[in-house]
Design a protein around this motif. Sequence first.
Motif, PDB file in Angstrom:
ATOM      1  N   ASP A 204       0.816  -1.212   0.000  1.00  0.00           N
ATOM      2  CA  ASP A 204       0.000   0.000   0.000  1.00  0.00           C
ATOM      3  C   ASP A 204       0.852   1.265   0.000  1.00  0.00           C
ATOM      4  N   ASP A 205       2.027   1.202   0.594  1.00  0.00           N
ATOM      5  CA  ASP A 205       2.908   2.372   0.706  1.00  0.00           C
ATOM      6  C   ASP A 205       4.081   2.204  -0.257  1.00  0.00           C
ATOM      7  N   LEU A 206       4.032   2.906  -1.384  1.00  0.00           N
ATOM      8  CA  LEU A 206       5.049   2.728  -2.417  1.00  0.00           C
ATOM      9  C   LEU A 206       6.410   3.296  -2.026  1.00  0.00           C
ATOM     10  N   THR A 207       6.468   4.085  -0.953  1.00  0.00           N
ATOM     11  CA  THR A 207       7.788   4.548  -0.495  1.00  0.00           C
ATOM     12  C   THR A 207       8.610   3.373   0.050  1.00  0.00           C
ATOM     13  N   GLN A 208       7.959   2.243   0.323  1.00  0.00           N
ATOM     14  CA  GLN A 208       8.648   1.052   0.825  1.00  0.00           C
ATOM     15  C   GLN A 208       8.782  -0.016  -0.255  1.00  0.00           C
ATOM     16  N   LEU A 209       8.624   0.377  -1.515  1.00  0.00           N
ATOM     17  CA  LEU A 209       8.603  -0.604  -2.605  1.00  0.00           C
ATOM     18  C   LEU A 209       9.937  -1.329  -2.755  1.00  0.00           C
ATOM     19  N   ASP A 210      11.047  -0.604  -2.707  1.00  0.00           N
ATOM     20  CA  ASP A 210      12.355  -1.242  -2.896  1.00  0.00           C
ATOM     21  C   ASP A 210      12.603  -2.301  -1.829  1.00  0.00           C
ATOM     22  N   GLU A 211      12.331  -1.959  -0.565  1.00  0.00           N
ATOM     23  CA  GLU A 211      12.541  -2.920   0.519  1.00  0.00           C
ATOM     24  C   GLU A 211      11.585  -4.107   0.401  1.00  0.00           C
ATOM     25  N   THR A 212      10.384  -3.832  -0.089  1.00  0.00           N
ATOM     26  CA  THR A 212       9.404  -4.905  -0.259  1.00  0.00           C
ATOM     27  C   THR A 212       9.864  -5.898  -1.323  1.00  0.00           C
ATOM     28  N   MET A 213      10.338  -5.384  -2.454  1.00  0.00           N
ATOM     29  CA  MET A 213      10.826  -6.267  -3.510  1.00  0.00           C
ATOM     30  C   MET A 213      12.059  -7.037  -3.047  1.00  0.00           C
ATOM     31  N   LEU A 242       4.764  -2.609 -11.227  1.00  0.00           N
ATOM     32  CA  LEU A 242       5.241  -3.359 -12.394  1.00  0.00           C
ATOM     33  C   LEU A 242       6.746  -3.164 -12.576  1.00  0.00           C
ATOM     34  N   ARG A 243       7.211  -1.928 -12.383  1.00  0.00           N
ATOM     35  CA  ARG A 243       8.652  -1.671 -12.500  1.00  0.00           C
ATOM     36  C   ARG A 243       9.419  -2.422 -11.416  1.00  0.00           C
ATOM     37  N   GLY A 244       8.843  -2.503 -10.222  1.00  0.00           N
ATOM     38  CA  GLY A 244       9.504  -3.231  -9.141  1.00  0.00           C
ATOM     39  C   GLY A 244       9.679  -4.705  -9.472  1.00  0.00           C
ATOM     40  N   TYR A 245       8.629  -5.333  -9.976  1.00  0.00           N
ATOM     41  CA  TYR A 245       8.736  -6.742 -10.359  1.00  0.00           C
ATOM     42  C   TYR A 245       9.706  -6.918 -11.524  1.00  0.00           C
ATOM     43  N   ALA A 246       9.645  -6.000 -12.500  1.00  0.00           N
ATOM     44  CA  ALA A 246      10.529  -6.101 -13.659  1.00  0.00           C
ATOM     45  C   ALA A 246      11.994  -5.993 -13.240  1.00  0.00           C
ATOM     46  N   SER A 247      12.276  -5.144 -12.263  1.00  0.00           N
ATOM     47  CA  SER A 247      13.665  -4.984 -11.810  1.00  0.00           C
ATOM     48  C   SER A 247      14.167  -6.265 -11.149  1.00  0.00           C
ATOM     49  N   LEU A 248      13.287  -6.958 -10.432  1.00  0.00           N
ATOM     50  CA  LEU A 248      13.684  -8.235  -9.823  1.00  0.00           C
ATOM     51  C   LEU A 248      14.044  -9.255 -10.889  1.00  0.00           C
ATOM     52  N   LYS A 250      14.922  -8.695 -13.959  1.00  0.00           N
ATOM     53  CA  LYS A 250      16.084  -8.254 -14.737  1.00  0.00           C
ATOM     54  C   LYS A 250      17.392  -8.623 -14.056  1.00  0.00           C
ATOM     55  N   ARG A 251      17.416  -8.560 -12.734  1.00  0.00           N
ATOM     56  CA  ARG A 251      18.660  -8.876 -12.028  1.00  0.00           C
ATOM     57  C   ARG A 251      18.759 -10.344 -11.633  1.00  0.00           C
ATOM     58  N   GLY A 252      17.797 -11.152 -12.109  1.00  0.00           N
ATOM     59  CA  GLY A 252      17.896 -12.592 -11.904  1.00  0.00           C
ATOM     60  C   GLY A 252      17.309 -13.108 -10.606  1.00  0.00           C
ATOM     61  N   ALA A 253      16.544 -12.293  -9.890  1.00  0.00           N
ATOM     62  CA  ALA A 253      15.887 -12.762  -8.669  1.00  0.00           C
ATOM     63  C   ALA A 253      14.821 -13.801  -9.035  1.00  0.00           C
ATOM     64  N   PRO A 254      14.578 -14.773  -8.178  1.00  0.00           N
ATOM     65  CA  PRO A 254      13.648 -15.868  -8.506  1.00  0.00           C
ATOM     66  C   PRO A 254      12.177 -15.484  -8.323  1.00  0.00           C
ATOM     67  N   VAL A 255      11.793 -14.328  -8.842  1.00  0.00           N
ATOM     68  CA  VAL A 255      10.422 -13.826  -8.687  1.00  0.00           C
ATOM     69  C   VAL A 255       9.909 -13.431 -10.064  1.00  0.00           C
ATOM     70  N   ARG A 256       8.725 -13.932 -10.408  1.00  0.00           N
ATOM     71  CA  ARG A 256       8.143 -13.641 -11.718  1.00  0.00           C
ATOM     72  C   ARG A 256       6.684 -13.221 -11.537  1.00  0.00           C
ATOM     73  N   LEU A 257       6.300 -12.117 -12.162  1.00  0.00           N
ATOM     74  CA  LEU A 257       4.922 -11.640 -12.128  1.00  0.00           C
ATOM     75  C   LEU A 257       4.168 -12.181 -13.340  1.00  0.00           C
ATOM     76  N   LEU A 258       2.988 -12.729 -13.082  1.00  0.00           N
ATOM     77  CA  LEU A 258       2.141 -13.254 -14.147  1.00  0.00           C
ATOM     78  C   LEU A 258       0.895 -12.372 -14.273  1.00  0.00           C
ATOM     79  N   VAL A 259       0.719 -11.785 -15.439  1.00  0.00           N
ATOM     80  CA  VAL A 259      -0.456 -10.945 -15.701  1.00  0.00           C
ATOM     81  C   VAL A 259      -1.163 -11.516 -16.929  1.00  0.00           C
ATOM     82  N   ASP A 260      -2.196 -12.305 -16.685  1.00  0.00           N
ATOM     83  CA  ASP A 260      -2.897 -13.011 -17.765  1.00  0.00           C
ATOM     84  C   ASP A 260      -1.907 -13.806 -18.604  1.00  0.00           C
ATOM     85  N   SER A 261      -1.023 -14.505 -17.922  1.00  0.00           N
ATOM     86  CA  SER A 261       0.015 -15.283 -18.594  1.00  0.00           C
ATOM     87  C   SER A 261       0.313 -16.521 -17.763  1.00  0.00           C
ATOM     88  N   ALA A 262       1.231 -17.345 -18.253  1.00  0.00           N
ATOM     89  CA  ALA A 262       1.543 -18.599 -17.572  1.00  0.00           C
ATOM     90  C   ALA A 262       3.048 -18.821 -17.532  1.00  0.00           C
TER      91      ALA A 262
END
Length: 394
Positions: A204-213, A242-248, A250-262
């Motif tokens: 809910d608080d995007l100021t904590q987005l980096d730490e959350t990711m 979306l940028r937060g998930y994409a950055s993960l 991009k750097r090879g973190a084991p996290v993938r966001l699925l948006v109407d995809s598989a």
Amino acid sequence: MLLGRLVFVAVLSLLGFVLLRWLWPGLVKGGRKWVYLALVVLSLAAYLLPRALGLGAHGEIPFIGEPLKLLSTVWGVTVLIMVVAGLPVVFLRWVRERRRVDPPEGADVSLERRDLLVNAGRAVPLLALGTSAAGVVNGMSGFVVREVEVRMRNLPPALEGFRIGQITDVHVGPFITPEYLRGAVEAMNAAGAHVQVMTGDLIDDLTQLDETMEALAGCRAPHGMLAVLGNHEHFRGLNAVLRGYASLQKRGAPVRLLVDSAHVFEHEGQRVRVVGVDYPLGRGMGARTSLMQASAEKAFQGTSPEELVLCLTHHPSFFPYAVERGARLTLAGHTHGGQVAFFGMPLFWFVFEFMFGGYRRKDGYLYVSGGTGHWLPFRLGIPPEVTVLTLRGT
């Protein structure tokens, strides 16, 4: 949103004050009415002060921020319960007064009914305060790890004992920290989950987005973590999330966001397809139905009979669409389990068709989590949970 919240708290507090004058007049007489006013002001200050100090809607004021938020929560829930429970009592007293007939002089007058209503009126504020305090304590006491066994017919032998860790509705923000989320991810790691999933309403608080990711990146599951979006990602700032998930990724973190995809992976030679659908953010049931149908058509493309299909959705009402397209297991959140339950039965069971726990339809199974966090720290009978689901054949 802030203005609406302030108006709601102010109006609710005013209604509570009027009710108290009927339920227990002595509590708001003399100087005590100023105590009531001070509590209202402090409750509103929890929303106003962070903005006034330039900290944003969810900013944390050093030293007094957390106590002020807790006081505001306890106060708001107390007044809400008092209003809901007190209105019937006030109505009954009003009816009694309207129908009262003065007895003849010298006649015996039974005060039993009058005393009952007076005592009930005085009990309401005490009950409201006690319930509110207990709910907030339970809400702030941390998550439990809930083990769930899912029985499936014709489960591929390679997936016997396959473990899935689920977190959902974390709501990193005023009451939930990235460190809390880190603890939830570590709990799934410790439970030996083969794959971890996050089914929406992450922050809910995007100021904590980096730490959350960064907390999500702590996933150590062999098949990583798969996530979907909830309504709060759309409300709070979809592009940033979306940028937060994409950055993960991009750097090879084991996290993938699925948006109407598989996403497809193999576990001991068995293909597993995990389908993730977007939140159906539309006005009205018709719009939501159309959005769910569109998501289903897009996300389930390319499924194969040789695959075991799992579906991730924030809204549990997607379950029928998932079953129609061959999903054997659907994981959802969104409802928080109603946040209040008695003897395992959610108090607000009627709000959602699928409120909490497990449901079966044909060969499909749905599990609706009670949520890992909360946007309001009030829970009774539905503790925050990290869910670990184990697949078993029948």
